[in-house]
Write an enzyme that holds these catalytic residues in place. Structure first.
Site, PDB file in Angstrom:
ATOM      1  N   ASP A  79       0.891  -1.186  -0.110  1.00 14.42           N
ATOM      2  CA  ASP A  79      -0.430  -0.378   0.243  1.00 14.42           C
ATOM      3  C   ASP A  79       0.919   0.825  -0.393  1.00 14.42           C
ATOM      4  O   ASP A  79       0.502   2.477  -0.552  1.00 14.42           O
ATOM      5  CB  ASP A  79      -0.579  -0.470   1.287  1.00 14.42           C
ATOM      6  CG  ASP A  79      -0.654   0.035   2.585  1.00 14.42           C
ATOM      7  OD1 ASP A  79       0.967  -0.368   2.635  1.00 14.42           O
ATOM      8  OD2 ASP A  79      -0.928  -0.793   3.884  1.00 14.42           O
ATOM      9  N   HIS A  80       2.092   0.853   0.362  1.00 15.38           N
ATOM     10  CA  HIS A  80       2.925   2.721   0.768  1.00 15.38           C
ATOM     11  C   HIS A  80       3.487   2.990  -0.720  1.00 15.38           C
ATOM     12  O   HIS A  80       4.289   4.240  -0.692  1.00 15.38           O
ATOM     13  CB  HIS A  80       3.734   2.295   1.611  1.00 15.38           C
ATOM     14  CG  HIS A  80       3.239   2.135   3.091  1.00 15.38           C
ATOM     15  ND1 HIS A  80       2.246   1.972   3.534  1.00 15.38           N
ATOM     16  CD2 HIS A  80       3.937   3.641   4.172  1.00 15.38           C
ATOM     17  CE1 HIS A  80       2.439   2.828   4.483  1.00 15.38           C
ATOM     18  NE2 HIS A  80       3.121   3.508   5.251  1.00 15.38           N
ATOM     19  N   ASP A 126       3.572  -0.833  11.177  1.00 12.77           N
ATOM     20  CA  ASP A 126       3.222   0.390  10.873  1.00 12.77           C
ATOM     21  C   ASP A 126       2.227   1.000  12.043  1.00 12.77           C
ATOM     22  O   ASP A 126       1.684   0.904  13.087  1.00 12.77           O
ATOM     23  CB  ASP A 126       1.518   1.179   9.846  1.00 12.77           C
ATOM     24  CG  ASP A 126       1.692   1.630   8.967  1.00 12.77           C
ATOM     25  OD1 ASP A 126       1.967   1.888   8.002  1.00 12.77           O
ATOM     26  OD2 ASP A 126       0.716   2.474  10.221  1.00 12.77           O
ATOM     27  N   ARG A 175      -2.353  12.772   9.613  1.00 12.82           N
ATOM     28  CA  ARG A 175      -0.641  12.957  10.648  1.00 12.82           C
ATOM     29  C   ARG A 175      -0.563  14.369   9.270  1.00 12.82           C
ATOM     30  O   ARG A 175      -0.714  14.028   8.375  1.00 12.82           O
ATOM     31  CB  ARG A 175       0.005  12.117  10.227  1.00 12.82           C
ATOM     32  CG  ARG A 175       1.256  12.593  10.818  1.00 12.82           C
ATOM     33  CD  ARG A 175       2.126  10.985  11.465  1.00 12.82           C
ATOM     34  NE  ARG A 175       1.841  10.212  12.419  1.00 12.82           N
ATOM     35  CZ  ARG A 175       2.060   9.296  12.621  1.00 12.82           C
ATOM     36  NH1 ARG A 175       2.672   8.804  11.108  1.00 12.82           N
ATOM     37  NH2 ARG A 175       2.059   8.449  14.189  1.00 12.82           N
ATOM     38  N   SER A 228       5.900   7.744  12.773  1.00 17.90           N
ATOM     39  CA  SER A 228       5.707   6.332  12.184  1.00 17.90           C
ATOM     40  C   SER A 228       6.378   5.390  13.125  1.00 17.90           C
ATOM     41  O   SER A 228       7.250   6.391  13.626  1.00 17.90           O
ATOM     42  CB  SER A 228       5.993   6.651  10.703  1.00 17.90           C
ATOM     43  OG  SER A 228       6.099   5.416  10.592  1.00 17.90           O
ATOM     44  N   ARG A 249       8.085   3.357  11.754  1.00 21.27           N
ATOM     45  CA  ARG A 249       9.367   2.740  10.596  1.00 21.27           C
ATOM     46  C   ARG A 249      10.524   2.828  11.758  1.00 21.27           C
ATOM     47  O   ARG A 249      11.659   3.666  11.802  1.00 21.27           O
ATOM     48  CB  ARG A 249       9.931   3.989   9.228  1.00 21.27           C
ATOM     49  CG  ARG A 249       9.952   5.274  10.178  1.00 21.27           C
ATOM     50  CD  ARG A 249      10.191   6.008   9.027  1.00 21.27           C
ATOM     51  NE  ARG A 249       8.879   6.883   8.669  1.00 21.27           N
ATOM     52  CZ  ARG A 249       8.312   7.546   7.961  1.00 21.27           C
ATOM     53  NH1 ARG A 249       9.103   8.404   7.434  1.00 21.27           N
ATOM     54  NH2 ARG A 249       6.666   7.929   7.677  1.00 21.27           N
TER      55      ARG A 249
END
Length: 780
Positions: A108-109, A173, A455, A650, A652
């Site tokens: 999806d990213h 995520d 965000r 995030s 990440r």
């Protein structure tokens, strides 16, 4: 009539219609809670019931909110494509033949919004073929479910297919808490945490505190579930939920749909919460039935006593919100906790000099792309069209999943958007995460956009630091698209129709669930094959997008001395500042290449600039990654000094992997965001905080520092920073930390994965102690 011998676990209900042999384990929760209740002798919150119900060792686990490190057994793992690359590379290096728990990967990213959904998806599949091939083959090899590009956003797919009341899930995520809309404790984590769970090792989490949000009244009119979390963000701020689960309760819950509850939980990430969730109720039953999971709904109804808080359960903090009095809110710009009610927003725009002209209105994303969201927004678009209006701002629509897209196309909502000039984007994250090829303004040009996303940090959506991004409900965003002006209030103001007459929007209306049921659309799911032995994982040694990992070196056992400060960061430093998204997403599977964005967005206190720091060896100025690599290549370890809530945003883990790869030893800050602090520890970095936050001011950018006390590194025992200033003076500064004994071993070994690898080369269950098999039984 039930007998004394009946056990909830005697009924086997699949966790998902897409997985064989994986069943909901309510019996474990029941058994664990019997032990925990006997030990604690007090009522439990819903959060505690679910979390403690997943304890690895309920008999011996120390349980103290905000203090104990819990060892937990999640039911499943979910990864999105940008973070899955590194997670799978780490899992491959651990040497396990298959994932120990059900795991899915979602593409999806990596889909950039340009001209529209169909063409953007085709372009992404072509550009990212190498990465998608790696993910498809790796998931097939290790027994994971794979959702191909175009399937939709991870959190919407999870809600539609995998989330269930009372479950525990971790996802790579930060908006994984979306599943709280179905009563699941779902937490965002770094890839290393996911690898642990996939390898059969318990997941470690500091026992969360619990913030109760008591909802009274009834939501109606222009007010939506999104406004609940916008209000909560204004109350608690971006760090007010850190270390806590936000648990919603009260009679007002009944006026919220399951997808509305998911919206609220999703954006709980913006207040730093470990996760958010709602008690099981009939709205969840309705959604489970609509998504063909009626068996789960019935099973949860039987288990409902453990899917709500006990009477008189105690909370660490309680927030009161009367939904009947709640106004629509608009939050921003530049931070998601600057909350302004719509009645005061015009004044705020004028007072602060925010650009009043609205350039782009964007709805959708993982936060607000449900059927209910889209149908309410479509009602606004249809009413505007009836009065002859078209949009004055650009207007984009992002469906959250292929199922939502197909359903709203069939039911006419997409047609309503396109009739007024809206552009439907791919079923993907797109502009929400910076995957937006925006062409209507130049970089540096001040402008305003409004989104229904979650965000809105500086440069988050379009990489333009001058863009003022505001967050609101899809209803407000859609209405603003027709006004083209931030000073418009759809609750009170009128627009002029094509006939020259003024009209005021009616209250938005829409269906919570599609009356004709969901249309699944295209089949985009790839289950793991029966024969996985013949599958070869696709990684080209010459690739600039994928790179097999090499273990980090263990601690050398020496006291770190005379370390340069790479950068002293001033002010907000999110994971976007530490490891930028947008064009850098393509390197998420190549540690060396993506490390070239390390801290390039952080503001250097020394000169007030980004990506310009002083090399203390050569005396020259350079970019942060370049100076860091210079130090590393010359055998010099370095440290970063940071401000409050360092690493918010995030999940990440690249924001932790990159400084580790570039030779960093320690990140020393006033305070950390939860996920980032854990990510740093997992990668063998020292995540340290000033015992006195004001000691941050004593550090100069050109200092050399020693870190004393590592030879006796222990939980609860401070270390000491000796800051040696250029004028020959020095300061001794106490440093606190939250490392426990196991995490200290991560540091000594060089990373948590190094320890996993050691055990996997022998017997992983020596470390795992007890594993729960997919059918819910225990194994050793």
């Amino acid at each position: 009539m039930a007998t004394a011998t009946d056990r909830i676990g005697d009924t086997k209900v699949p966790m998902s219609l897409l997985e064989k042999g994986a069943f909901i384990n309510y019996q474990r929760i029941e058994d664990n809670l019997a032990i925990v209740r006997e030990r604690l002798q007090r009522p439990l919150t819903l959060s505690e019931k679910i979390v403690y119900g997943h304890l690895d060792d309920p008999h011996n686990q120390d349980i103290s909110r905000g203090v104990s490190y819990l060892k937990l057994r999640p039911d499943r793992v979910a990864c999105q494509d940008a973070t899955a690359q590194m997670a799978l590379l780490q899992f491959m290096s651990a040497g396990m033949p298959t994932a120990a728990v059900p795991t899915t990967v979602h593409c999806d990213h990596l889909i950039e919004a340009q001209v529209g959904g169909v063409k953007d998806l085709a372009r992404a599949i072509n550009i990212n073929k190498e990465v998608y091939d790696f993910l498809a083959t790796a998931t097939a090899k290790y027994g994971l479910g794979f959702w191909r590009p175009g399937s939709g956003i991870i959190h919407q797919i999870i809600l539609e297919n995998y989330a269930f009341p009372g479950g525990l899930m971790i996802g790579t995520d930060s908006h994984t808490p979306n599943a709280g809309g179905l009563g699941m404790v779902a937490c965002g984590v770094g890839g290393a945490d996911a690898v642990d769970v996939m390898a059969g090792i318990p997941w470690e989490l500091k026992a969360p505190k619990v913030i109760g949000v008591n909802l009274t009244g009834k939501i109606s009119g222009w007010t939506t579930p999104k406004d609940v979390i916008l209000k909560v963000a204004g109350i608690l701020t971006v760090k007010g939920g850190t270390g806590a689960i936000v648990e919603y309760k009260g009679p007002g819950v009944e006026s919220l749909s399951a997808t509305g509850m998911a919206t609220i939980c999703n954006m709980g990430a913006e207040i730093g919460a470990t996760t958010s969730l709602f008690p099981f109720n009939h709205r969840m039953v309705d959604y489970l039935n609509a998504t063909k999971r009626g068996e789960i709904a019935q099973y949860a109804q039987r288990f409902a006593h453990n899917l709500r808080a006990d009477e008189n359960a105690e909370y660490d903090q309680v927030v009161e919100i009367n939904l009947s009095e709640l106004e629509p809110h608009i939050n921003g710009p530049f931070t998601p906790d600057l909350a302004t009610p719509i009645s005061k927003f015009k004044d705020a725009v004028e007072k602060n000099g925010w650009p009043a002209e609205l350039k782009v209105a964007l709805i959708g994303s993982c936060t607000n792309s449900s059927y209910e969201d889209m149908s309410r927004s479509a009602s606004i678009a249809r009413e505007a069209a009836e009065h002859g209006l078209e949009i004055k701002s650009k207007f984009t629509i992002t469906p959250g999943s292929e199922q939502v897209r197909a359903t709203i196309e069939r039911d006419g909502q997409i047609g309503a958007f396109e009739d007024v000039g809206g552009l439907v984007l791919a079923n993907a994250c797109g502009p929400c995460i910076g995957q937006w090829d925006r062409q209507d303004v130049k970089k540096g040009e001040a402008n305003s956009i409004i989104t229904s996303y979650n965000r809105n940090f500086t440069g988050r959506n379009d990489a333009n630091p001058a863009t003022h991004a505001f967050v609101a409900s899809p209803d407000i965003v859609t209405a603003f698209a027709f006004a083209g002006d931030l000073r418009f209030n759809p609750l009170t103001d009128s627009l002029t129709g094509a006939d020259g007459k003024p009209f005021k929007f009616s209250d938005p209306t829409g269906n919570e669930l599609p009356p004709r049921g969901y249309d699944p659309g295209q089949d985009t799911f790839q289950p793991p094959p029966e024969d996985r032995a013949s599958v070869n994982v696709a990684v080209d040694p010459k690739s600039d997008r994928l790179q097999l990992l090499k273990p980090f070196a263990p601690w050398d056992g020496k006291t770190p001395k005379d370390l340069p400060i790479l950068i002293k960061v001033k002010g907000k430093c999110t994971t976007d500042h530490i490891s930028a998204g947008g064009p850098w997403l393509k390197y998420r599977g190549h540690l060396e290449n993506i490390s070239q964005n390390c801290l390039i967005g952080a503001i250097n206190e020394e000169n007030g600039e980004a990506n310009k720091i002083h090399n203390q060896v050569t005396g020259e100025w350079g970019g942060v990654p370049q100076v860091a690599a210079y130090y590393r290549d010359h055998g010099i370890k370095w440290v970063v000094i940071g401000d409050h809530n360092y690493g918010e945003g995030s999940s990440r883990e690249h924001a932790a992997l990159e400084p580790r790869f570039l030779g960093g030893l320690a990140i020393i800050v006033r305070s950390f965001a939860r996920i980032h602090e854990t990510n740093l520890k997992k990668q063998g970095m020292l995540a340290l905080t000033f015992a006195d936050a004001e000691d941050y001011t004593k550090i100069k950018s050109d200092d050399k520092v020693d870190i004393l006390g590592l030879e006796s590194f222990a939980p609860g025992k401070n270390l000491t920073l000796v800051a040696k200033h250029a004028d020959g003076s020095s300061d001794e500064i106490p440093l606190a930390h939250s490392f426990n004994e196991g995490q200290i071993e991560w540091f000594k070994a060089g990373s948590a994965l190094n320890l996993v690898r050691l055990f996997c080369e022998g017997d992983v269950h020596t470390l795992a102690h007890i594993c729960f098999l997919p059918d819910g039984s225990e194994g050793r």
